[in-house]
Motif scaffolding. Structure first.
Motif, PDB file in Angstrom:
ATOM      1  N   VAL B  43     -45.532  12.127 -30.357  1.00  0.00           N
ATOM      2  CA  VAL B  43     -44.443  12.877 -29.735  1.00  0.00           C
ATOM      3  C   VAL B  43     -44.702  13.034 -28.234  1.00  0.00           C
ATOM      4  O   VAL B  43     -43.798  12.916 -27.410  1.00  0.00           O
ATOM      5  CB  VAL B  43     -44.278  14.263 -30.410  1.00  0.00           C
ATOM      6  N   TRP B  44     -45.961  13.266 -27.911  1.00  0.00           N
ATOM      7  CA  TRP B  44     -46.334  13.402 -26.484  1.00  0.00           C
ATOM      8  C   TRP B  44     -45.953  12.141 -25.715  1.00  0.00           C
ATOM      9  O   TRP B  44     -45.399  12.202 -24.618  1.00  0.00           O
ATOM     10  CB  TRP B  44     -47.829  13.690 -26.378  1.00  0.00           C
ATOM     11  N   ALA B  45     -46.234  10.991 -26.315  1.00  0.00           N
ATOM     12  CA  ALA B  45     -45.886   9.717 -25.675  1.00  0.00           C
ATOM     13  C   ALA B  45     -44.366   9.595 -25.537  1.00  0.00           C
ATOM     14  O   ALA B  45     -43.852   9.094 -24.526  1.00  0.00           O
ATOM     15  CB  ALA B  45     -46.443   8.548 -26.485  1.00  0.00           C
ATOM     16  N   ALA B  46     -43.652  10.093 -26.540  1.00  0.00           N
ATOM     17  CA  ALA B  46     -42.183  10.051 -26.472  1.00  0.00           C
ATOM     18  C   ALA B  46     -41.666  10.963 -25.362  1.00  0.00           C
ATOM     19  O   ALA B  46     -40.698  10.639 -24.668  1.00  0.00           O
ATOM     20  CB  ALA B  46     -41.596  10.459 -27.819  1.00  0.00           C
ATOM     21  N   PHE B  47     -42.319  12.115 -25.187  1.00  0.00           N
ATOM     22  CA  PHE B  47     -41.947  13.011 -24.075  1.00  0.00           C
ATOM     23  C   PHE B  47     -42.139  12.281 -22.744  1.00  0.00           C
ATOM     24  O   PHE B  47     -41.313  12.378 -21.847  1.00  0.00           O
ATOM     25  CB  PHE B  47     -42.830  14.273 -24.076  1.00  0.00           C
ATOM     26  N   ALA B  48     -43.272  11.573 -22.649  1.00  0.00           N
ATOM     27  CA  ALA B  48     -43.565  10.844 -21.411  1.00  0.00           C
ATOM     28  C   ALA B  48     -42.485   9.794 -21.162  1.00  0.00           C
ATOM     29  O   ALA B  48     -41.969   9.649 -20.052  1.00  0.00           O
ATOM     30  CB  ALA B  48     -44.943  10.187 -21.500  1.00  0.00           C
ATOM     31  N   GLU B  49     -42.122   9.104 -22.220  1.00  0.00           N
ATOM     32  CA  GLU B  49     -41.121   8.046 -22.102  1.00  0.00           C
ATOM     33  C   GLU B  49     -39.772   8.601 -21.656  1.00  0.00           C
ATOM     34  O   GLU B  49     -39.036   7.989 -20.885  1.00  0.00           O
ATOM     35  CB  GLU B  49     -40.991   7.355 -23.455  1.00  0.00           C
ATOM     36  N   LEU B  50     -39.478   9.797 -22.129  1.00  0.00           N
ATOM     37  CA  LEU B  50     -38.211  10.447 -21.766  1.00  0.00           C
ATOM     38  C   LEU B  50     -38.248  10.998 -20.342  1.00  0.00           C
ATOM     39  O   LEU B  50     -37.224  11.409 -19.790  1.00  0.00           O
ATOM     40  CB  LEU B  50     -37.946  11.585 -22.771  1.00  0.00           C
ATOM     41  N   GLY B  51     -39.440  11.014 -19.759  1.00  0.00           N
ATOM     42  CA  GLY B  51     -39.569  11.499 -18.380  1.00  0.00           C
ATOM     43  C   GLY B  51     -39.913  12.975 -18.275  1.00  0.00           C
ATOM     44  O   GLY B  51     -40.006  13.522 -17.177  1.00  0.00           O
ATOM     45  N   LEU B  52     -40.086  13.629 -19.416  1.00  0.00           N
ATOM     46  CA  LEU B  52     -40.290  15.083 -19.392  1.00  0.00           C
ATOM     47  C   LEU B  52     -41.571  15.489 -18.691  1.00  0.00           C
ATOM     48  O   LEU B  52     -41.637  16.547 -18.073  1.00  0.00           O
ATOM     49  CB  LEU B  52     -40.343  15.646 -20.826  1.00  0.00           C
ATOM     50  N   LEU B  53     -42.600  14.645 -18.790  1.00  0.00           N
ATOM     51  CA  LEU B  53     -43.906  15.086 -18.307  1.00  0.00           C
ATOM     52  C   LEU B  53     -44.030  14.990 -16.787  1.00  0.00           C
ATOM     53  O   LEU B  53     -44.880  15.636 -16.183  1.00  0.00           O
ATOM     54  CB  LEU B  53     -45.029  14.290 -19.001  1.00  0.00           C
ATOM     55  N   GLY B  54     -43.146  14.208 -16.180  1.00  0.00           N
ATOM     56  CA  GLY B  54     -43.188  14.117 -14.719  1.00  0.00           C
ATOM     57  C   GLY B  54     -42.050  14.891 -14.068  1.00  0.00           C
ATOM     58  O   GLY B  54     -41.894  14.886 -12.849  1.00  0.00           O
ATOM     59  N   MET B  55     -41.297  15.559 -14.915  1.00  0.00           N
ATOM     60  CA  MET B  55     -40.058  16.210 -14.492  1.00  0.00           C
ATOM     61  C   MET B  55     -40.156  17.084 -13.234  1.00  0.00           C
ATOM     62  O   MET B  55     -39.382  16.890 -12.296  1.00  0.00           O
ATOM     63  CB  MET B  55     -39.565  17.041 -15.670  1.00  0.00           C
ATOM     64  N   PRO B  56     -41.064  18.064 -13.191  1.00  0.00           N
ATOM     65  CA  PRO B  56     -40.991  19.018 -12.076  1.00  0.00           C
ATOM     66  C   PRO B  56     -41.645  18.530 -10.794  1.00  0.00           C
ATOM     67  O   PRO B  56     -41.543  19.204  -9.778  1.00  0.00           O
ATOM     68  CB  PRO B  56     -41.746  20.233 -12.617  1.00  0.00           C
ATOM     69  N   GLY B  63     -43.006  12.011  -9.514  1.00  0.00           N
ATOM     70  CA  GLY B  63     -42.242  12.787 -10.490  1.00  0.00           C
ATOM     71  C   GLY B  63     -40.752  12.543 -10.368  1.00  0.00           C
ATOM     72  O   GLY B  63     -40.316  11.589  -9.719  1.00  0.00           O
ATOM     73  N   LEU B  64     -39.959  13.416 -11.025  1.00  0.00           N
ATOM     74  CA  LEU B  64     -38.502  13.273 -11.000  1.00  0.00           C
ATOM     75  C   LEU B  64     -37.825  14.270 -10.062  1.00  0.00           C
ATOM     76  O   LEU B  64     -36.633  14.202  -9.833  1.00  0.00           O
ATOM     77  CB  LEU B  64     -37.938  13.467 -12.410  1.00  0.00           C
ATOM     78  N   GLY B  65     -38.586  15.232  -9.585  1.00  0.00           N
ATOM     79  CA  GLY B  65     -38.025  16.200  -8.642  1.00  0.00           C
ATOM     80  C   GLY B  65     -37.040  17.179  -9.252  1.00  0.00           C
ATOM     81  O   GLY B  65     -36.170  17.706  -8.577  1.00  0.00           O
ATOM     82  N   TYR B  66     -37.196  17.440 -10.550  1.00  0.00           N
ATOM     83  CA  TYR B  66     -36.305  18.400 -11.209  1.00  0.00           C
ATOM     84  C   TYR B  66     -36.742  19.837 -10.931  1.00  0.00           C
ATOM     85  O   TYR B  66     -37.868  20.092 -10.538  1.00  0.00           O
ATOM     86  CB  TYR B  66     -36.311  18.183 -12.727  1.00  0.00           C
ATOM     87  N   GLY B  67     -35.830  20.771 -11.219  1.00  0.00           N
ATOM     88  CA  GLY B  67     -36.114  22.181 -10.936  1.00  0.00           C
ATOM     89  C   GLY B  67     -36.250  23.025 -12.193  1.00  0.00           C
ATOM     90  O   GLY B  67     -36.391  22.511 -13.302  1.00  0.00           O
ATOM     91  N   ALA B  68     -36.176  24.332 -11.967  1.00  0.00           N
ATOM     92  CA  ALA B  68     -36.415  25.285 -13.050  1.00  0.00           C
ATOM     93  C   ALA B  68     -35.309  25.258 -14.107  1.00  0.00           C
ATOM     94  O   ALA B  68     -35.554  25.611 -15.260  1.00  0.00           O
ATOM     95  CB  ALA B  68     -36.553  26.693 -12.480  1.00  0.00           C
TER      96      ALA B  68
END
Lengths: 402, 380
Positions: B43-56, B63-68
């Motif tokens: 699941v962790w790898a899937a989170f990474a693939e979805l971009g969640l882990l680099g989000m903020p 990263g993706l430069g997302y906010g709160a």
């Protein structure tokens, strides 16, 4: 998602604040600041000033004196009025009857009544509740029988707020006692309070105030022209009226003002060794209420943002049901904090020159003599306008499908 | 004033919801719980693939430069699914310290690894005596040539058992409870002198008790910002955990309402009884009030005025805590016995909500502090 107000909205808030400061009469300001309700003269004078400014009924269509504003802008005006505090435009006129007439009234009715109720030339009261019809409003019995160009009204209304000030009353009456469903035989009438056969009898509430009344109708002749909407379809008007009140009921602006004032008062009120405000238990209770009020403020803004949408894009928002329930609970909780802050001097009832037969200053400060009276009076808030229990019935049905 | 999600934000919400629907059914979660790490690497790898882990993280840092608001969206979905992965520890806490306290060099070394799912982090702060006071730090960091020597013990380091890098608070100067003199250090979990003892938390997640016995780190290990940095990251975490609580409450409420409609006693659905209807309505009131506060938190997380941000986050923590307790408890009460069992999801929401309630300050802690700081509505 953006929480901040725009520059334009902030500038408008400043404009409102400045205008209220310049236009609110000193006596009205003083009376409101002490936590009392305005006198009739104060209410009328203030609403006329608001109307002249174009601010009495901003939520109405522009052709009837409204403003082409966003819901946010209307909220800012209402919040500033509440937090001054200044009198809010009379709810029976501005929020209840006005929108009903706009939606259901004839052109003649609109032309005749809307300017007068917006400017408070006519003070309306609400004739809904009866001794046997409270939460179960549709079981009302007050009857109107058609007789040529008139209805003849017989029966009784109760809990009629400020009927003693009212020029007119809007009334739910039973026009078809034989209808299959209770809701189907009801009509919505406008009645001049000076019509022969109307008797207003005061009800004194536990705080000693004369705010509500019983109103009796004995063969009262009402012209058929005063019927709003269709005969026997008055329940539609009533439902519309009751669903129209949303963000107003939370009264967050007024509660914020009461909290700020309480903090100042509690800093100056001796509490034994230290001022009341320095008692950590009192302060913690107060902060706890503030926290809940902050959440309610946010919920109010969410409902407002929703009201800002085009009607077709709006979804029933469960957050709006929260407003009445939590809004009244918090107003009541704040009134309890005042009682606690007042302490033993809160035992002193306001001095009543007439009843006491002499005129002398109160033993305690104004806010202290009012603290318990307000606390007693505000128990009404979770009862009127659809009690907390009725609100929960509605939520269970409409949002939870139970 | 706008509470709507943008199209991109809605897309993020939908993608994660779909992923969790596929991979995080209650039975699947049970299997993750039983695994060695206590959560799922897949699941962790899937989170990474979805971009969640680099989000903020900033785009410049990988990263993706997302906010709160995006964090809120993600945390709410994770709350619904009761996820077990070290997202808060690695991305919100670890990520927060890197974003606000690390040098560009440190960020360019670590952020891409986090985003790819190859680096796990944990925040080693709580000590036996500190309770919820962020400034109460007994662990010490003493100058040693160019670097530092860290000595002390940290408890309840959530996901500290599997973390690769630890963010450690240690006292550089002053007394144990001084606000000044707190340093924040990046310490590799495999550094000499680091001893970890892993354990389960009451909601089934993992944590570690970690001793630092003359642990040497070099000068670059120190993050900049001291206590102010810790408070800022703690506030961002309060916002994230608040959103997670909303997800838990929402799912618990939905589960309860479904149960009220289907469970029959006395020959009728128990949801036809008014006492339960009113309590269900009250749950909804609580949920909406809490949701309002989670939104406030998301919008306050980036507030520049520290005092303003702190006071609002305290209010958020108190109000979400209060409402979460009601919803969690009533989920069990209205279900009856079934929600008392490990086999049923209902009770697990209360467990997670209780853990959240006791992270980064409980209701009393924040209420007292907020009260001392002048309350929510300061004089106009």
């Amino acid at each position: 998602m953006e929480l901040r107000f725009t520059d334009e909205e902030r500038a408008f808030r400043e404009e409102v604040r400045t205008w209220i400061d310049a236009n609110l009469p000193a006596e009205t300001r003083e009376r409101m600041a002490s936590g009392r309700t305005p006198t009739k003269a104060m209410q009328v004078d203030w609403q006329k000033r608001l109307y002249a400014k174009g601010w009495a009924v901003p939520h109405w269509p522009v052709e009837w004196g409204g403003q082409p504003w966003s819901a946010i802008k209307r909220f800012i005006l209402s919040e500033e009025i509440q937090s001054t505090p200044a009198p809010t435009p009379l709810g029976f006129n501005a929020n209840m009857l006005g929108p009903v007439l706009i939606a259901f009234g004839t052109d003649e009715q609109k032309k005749h009544f809307l300017p007068k109720i917006a400017n408070l030339d006519l003070w309306f009261c609400q004739g809904f509740s009866e001794p046997g019809a409270g939460s179960d409003l549709a079981s009302l019995k007050c009857a109107a029988k058609r007789d040529g160009d008139h209805y003849i009204v017989n029966g009784q209304k109760t809990w009629t707020t400020l009927a003693q000030h009212a020029d007119w009353i809007f009334l739910l009456v039973r026009t078809d006692p034989g209808a299959a469903k209770q809701q189907e035989g009801i009509s919505f009438l406008l009645v001049d309070m000076t019509t022969p056969g109307i008797t207003v009898r005061p009800i004194i509430t536990i705080d000693g105030a004369h705010e509500v009344n019983e109103v009796f109708f004995d063969d009262v002749k009402v012209p058929v022209a005063n019927l709003v909407g269709t005969e026997n379809r008055g329940w539609d008007c009533a439902k519309f009226l009751l669903s129209n009140e949303r963000t107003g009921q939370a009264r967050v602006g007024a509660s914020k003002e009461r909290i700020r004032r309480l903090k100042l008062i509690a800093k100056q009120t001796p509490g034994g060794a230290k001022p009341v405000m320095e008692d950590p238990r009192f302060r913690s209770r107060l902060t706890d209420v503030e926290v809940q009020l902050k959440a309610l403020e946010m919920t109010t803004l969410r409902v407002l943002a929703d009201e800002n949408r085009a009607l077709s894009q709006r979804k029933p928002n469960p957050a709006s049901s929260v407003l009445k329930i939590r809004g009244t609970e918090l107003q009541q909780a704040i009134s309890e904090l005042y009682v606690m802050a007042a302490g033993p001097y809160g035992l002193a009832a306001p001095h009543d020159p007439e009843a006491d037969g002499r005129n002398e200053p109160d033993v305690a400060a104004d806010w202290q003599t009012l603290a318990q009276a307000t606390y007693f009076n505000w128990r009404k808030q979770s009862i009127y306008g659809g009690s907390t229990e009725i609100q929960k019935n509605i939520m269970a049905k409409a949002f939870l499908g139970l | 004033m706008d509470f709507d999600l943008s199209d991109d934000q809605r897309l993020l919400q939908d993608s994660l919801a779909k992923l969790l629907k596929d991979k995080y059914g209650f039975e699947q979660r049970k299997a993750y719980l039983k695994s060695e790490t206590g959560w799922s690497r897949e699941v962790w790898a899937a989170f990474a693939e979805l971009g969640l882990l680099g989000m903020p993280f900033a785009e410049d840092d990988g990263g993706l430069g997302y906010g709160a608001v995006e964090t809120m969206i993600v945390m709410e979905q994770m709350g619904r699914a009761l996820t077990l992965e070290p997202f808060v520890s690695t991305v919100v806490l670890g990520g927060g310290f890197l974003r606000h306290g690390a040098t560009p060099e440190q960020r360019s070394a670590l952020v891409p690894m986090i985003a790819e799912g190859k680096l796990l982090m944990a925040f080693a702060h709580t000590e036996q005596q500190s309770r919820f006071d962020l400034h109460d730090v007994a662990t010490t960091a003493k100058k040693d040539g160019d670097g530092w020597v860290i000595e002390g013990r940290k408890g309840v380091v959530v996901h500290g058992d599997t973390a690769d890098q630890l963010v450690v608070t240690a006292r550089i100067s002053g007394g144990r409870r001084d606000r000044d003199g707190i340093g924040v250090f990046l310490v590799p979990a495999n550094a000499t002198g680091v001893t970890r003892r892993g354990f389960r938390t009451s909601d089934g997640q993992r944590a570690a008790d970690i001793s630092f016995d003359a642990v040497k780190v070099d000068a670059a290990a120190e993050l900049q910002g001291g206590l102010a940095l810790v408070e800022r990251v703690a506030d961002e975490t309060i916002a994230a955990l608040g959103a997670e609580a909303i997800g838990c409450m929402e799912a618990a409420k939905d589960l309860t309402i479904d149960y009220l409609k289907t469970r029959k006693q006395f020959g009728r659905p128990i949801g036809s009884f008014q006492s339960l209807q009113h309590r269900a309505a009250e749950m909804m009131v609580c949920l909406e009030q809490a949701r309002s506060m989670a939104m406030l938190a998301a919008m306050m997380a980036s507030e520049r005025n520290d005092d303003e941000r702190r006071r609002n986050m305290r209010a958020v923590k108190v109000e979400i805590g209060r409402n979460a307790r009601f919803v969690g408890q009533q989920t069990i009460q209205m279900h009856g016995g079934i929600a008392m069992t490990m086999e049923y999801a209902g009770g697990h929401y209360l467990k997670r909500l209780t853990v959240i309630e006791n992270m980064f300050g409980d209701m009393d802690h924040h209420l007292a502090a907020l009260s001392d700081e002048g309350g929510v509505f300061v004089a106009a």
